[in-house]
Design an enzyme around this catalytic site. Structure first.
Site, PDB file in Angstrom:
ATOM      1  N   THR A 151       9.895   3.629  16.218  1.00 62.11           N
ATOM      2  CA  THR A 151       9.788   4.015  14.805  1.00 62.11           C
ATOM      3  C   THR A 151       9.553   2.842  13.849  1.00 62.11           C
ATOM      4  O   THR A 151       8.976   3.025  12.787  1.00 62.11           O
ATOM      5  CB  THR A 151      11.060   4.755  14.354  1.00 62.11           C
ATOM      6  N   ASP A 152       9.992   1.643  14.236  1.00 61.79           N
ATOM      7  CA  ASP A 152       9.985   0.540  13.269  1.00 61.79           C
ATOM      8  C   ASP A 152       8.597   0.218  12.729  1.00 61.79           C
ATOM      9  O   ASP A 152       8.444  -0.092  11.547  1.00 61.79           O
ATOM     10  CB  ASP A 152      10.604  -0.717  13.883  1.00 61.79           C
ATOM     11  N   THR A 167       1.906  -1.658  -5.251  1.00 64.04           N
ATOM     12  CA  THR A 167       3.215  -1.644  -5.897  1.00 64.04           C
ATOM     13  C   THR A 167       4.354  -1.709  -4.880  1.00 64.04           C
ATOM     14  O   THR A 167       4.245  -1.175  -3.772  1.00 64.04           O
ATOM     15  CB  THR A 167       3.394  -0.395  -6.782  1.00 64.04           C
ATOM     16  N   GLN A 168       5.440  -2.355  -5.264  1.00 60.82           N
ATOM     17  CA  GLN A 168       6.649  -2.372  -4.442  1.00 60.82           C
ATOM     18  C   GLN A 168       7.366  -1.020  -4.453  1.00 60.82           C
ATOM     19  O   GLN A 168       8.182  -0.746  -3.576  1.00 60.82           O
ATOM     20  CB  GLN A 168       7.620  -3.444  -4.962  1.00 60.82           C
ATOM     21  N   CYS A 169       7.073  -0.209  -5.457  1.00 64.06           N
ATOM     22  CA  CYS A 169       7.750   1.089  -5.590  1.00 64.06           C
ATOM     23  C   CYS A 169       7.289   2.034  -4.481  1.00 64.06           C
ATOM     24  O   CYS A 169       6.130   2.008  -4.075  1.00 64.06           O
ATOM     25  CB  CYS A 169       7.450   1.723  -6.940  1.00 64.06           C
ATOM     26  N   THR A 176      12.452   4.153  21.548  1.00 59.04           N
ATOM     27  CA  THR A 176      13.712   4.818  21.884  1.00 59.04           C
ATOM     28  C   THR A 176      13.511   6.153  22.577  1.00 59.04           C
ATOM     29  O   THR A 176      14.285   6.531  23.466  1.00 59.04           O
ATOM     30  CB  THR A 176      14.534   5.031  20.591  1.00 59.04           C
ATOM     31  N   ASP A 230       8.960  -2.302  22.766  1.00 60.27           N
ATOM     32  CA  ASP A 230       9.691  -2.055  21.529  1.00 60.27           C
ATOM     33  C   ASP A 230       8.686  -2.176  20.399  1.00 60.27           C
ATOM     34  O   ASP A 230       7.840  -3.078  20.397  1.00 60.27           O
ATOM     35  CB  ASP A 230      10.797  -3.106  21.376  1.00 60.27           C
ATOM     36  N   SER A 231       8.752  -1.296  19.414  1.00 57.24           N
ATOM     37  CA  SER A 231       7.703  -1.302  18.396  1.00 57.24           C
ATOM     38  C   SER A 231       7.703  -2.569  17.545  1.00 57.24           C
ATOM     39  O   SER A 231       6.703  -2.890  16.916  1.00 57.24           O
ATOM     40  CB  SER A 231       7.800  -0.067  17.498  1.00 57.24           C
ATOM     41  N   SER A 232       8.799  -3.318  17.545  1.00 57.10           N
ATOM     42  CA  SER A 232       8.803  -4.596  16.837  1.00 57.10           C
ATOM     43  C   SER A 232       7.861  -5.595  17.497  1.00 57.10           C
ATOM     44  O   SER A 232       7.446  -6.576  16.867  1.00 57.10           O
ATOM     45  CB  SER A 232      10.217  -5.177  16.787  1.00 57.10           C
TER      46      SER A 232
END
Length: 347
Positions: free
Chosen positions: A95-96, A282-284, A19, A63-65
């Site tokens: 940013t993605d 961890t997912q946290c 972007t 695009d970063s994707s």
């Protein structure tokens, strides 16, 4: 080759896409790509620095994707080619997937003693309320910053919304706010206000300056497998049976826990017997894996699953890809996963 004038601080800006690289033309109102070879005309504030600023633009801009490990390698080789000509580097990136790229680059550069600062924006640099100009201007200033002829931040970093983070400690946490990135388990390396306040106690400085090594071998035969209540046995087993699979980042609950279902542990053990490396994170957003603390992680520990400690998922998957690409044995990969290579984990 892009050459720099060594009588002034020199910074190379590498535009990969995203972007930040768009401007709104006043007459048509349309967004068009920035002409990065004329960056000082697009962002005239850069003229106030007495820096030698050069640019390289990837073609096509991505695009970063759409960023892949091959793009990481292209960025690394671009910086390596110009490493001796510049004091620092700014990589403009969408940013993605920026946190993945920053993590991957941190592993690729061994004995790094110059800043590689990744930045981008939530709004195009040519729009009225853009965050892109500040992000770019301050990233350039940080990339050029020196003390006693040595770089102030000789690391791969992400700069966003007035804060500088270690790249492999950073995650994207918000798609709508300017404060898009955060580092929960490690402090900011610098905060930009009236002045840029560098927190030197948290910056890694090489004790002995070695010769720069850029290791670009990557093995992408890895997968992220996220635990959730009610995960299906057939789905779980089919993922671990993917042909050619070499590594798994297992996103577990809390401090590294999984259900105590016998079928799940058996699936994991079968994968480990096939020399598939399984790394537990961890997912946290905050905290760390501590296998063996609860019954629900004891079996993982006994089976040979590796603790990711406080690695982010982005740092975990790129570290696994990097280590698997170096030609190490399975046991060597497991040893290095537990080692702090570039400040990505806390001891």
């Amino acid at each position: 080759m892009v050459k720099s004038d060594k009588t002034r601080p020199s910074v190379l800006i590498v535009y990969t896409g995203g972007t930040i690289g768009m401007v709104q033309r006043p007459h048509s109102g349309t967004l068009t790509p920035v002409k990065f070879d004329q960056i000082k005309e697009e962002v005239p504030e850069l003229n106030k620095f007495d820096y030698n600023i050069k640019t390289i633009t990837f073609n096509p801009a991505l695009d970063s994707s759409n960023v892949t490990p091959q793009v990481w390698i292209k960025i690394a080789k671009t910086i390596e080619k110009h490493y001796n000509q510049f004091d620092g580097f700014v990589v403009l990136h969408g940013t993605d997937t920026m946190a993945y790229t920053a993590s991957a680059l941190s592993y690729m550069f061994e004995n790094l003693d110059k800043p590689i600062i990744l930045t981008g924006s939530q709004l195009p640099i040519g729009t009225l309320r853009t965050d892109g100009k500040e992000n770019l201007i301050t990233s350039v200033e940080i990339a050029a910053a020196k003390e006693k002829d040595s770089a102030l931040v000789p690391e791969v970093c992400i700069y966003f919304d007035f804060k500088l983070y270690r790249g492999n400690r950073t995650v994207k946490r918000d798609a709508d706010q300017f404060s898009a990135f955060h580092s929960v388990n490690y402090p900011e390396l610098a905060v930009a206000g009236v002045d840029i306040r560098f927190r030197k106690e948290f910056i890694h400085y090489p004790e002995n300056r070695g010769i720069l090594k850029v290791n670009t071998q990557i093995n992408d035969q890895v997968v992220i497998l996220k635990m959730f209540p009610g995960i299906n046995q057939k789905v779980f087993d089919s993922i671990l049976c993917i042909p050619g699979l070499k590594g798994v980042v297992l996103e577990t609950f809390g401090s590294g826990n999984v259900p105590t279902s016998r079928w799940l542990i058996n699936c994991i053990r079968r994968a480990l017997k096939k020399d598939i490396v399984i790394l537990n994170v961890t997912q946290c957003q905050g905290g760390r894996v501590s296998m063996g603390q609860y019954e629900t992680s004891i079996e993982l520990l006994k089976s040979g699953v590796i603790s990711g400690k406080d690695l982010t998922t982005e740092a975990a998957v790129t570290k696994l890809m990097f280590l698997l690409g170096q030609g190490f044995s399975t046991e060597q990969v497991k040893i290095y996963l537990n080692k702090n290579l570039r400040g990505e984990i806390s001891n």
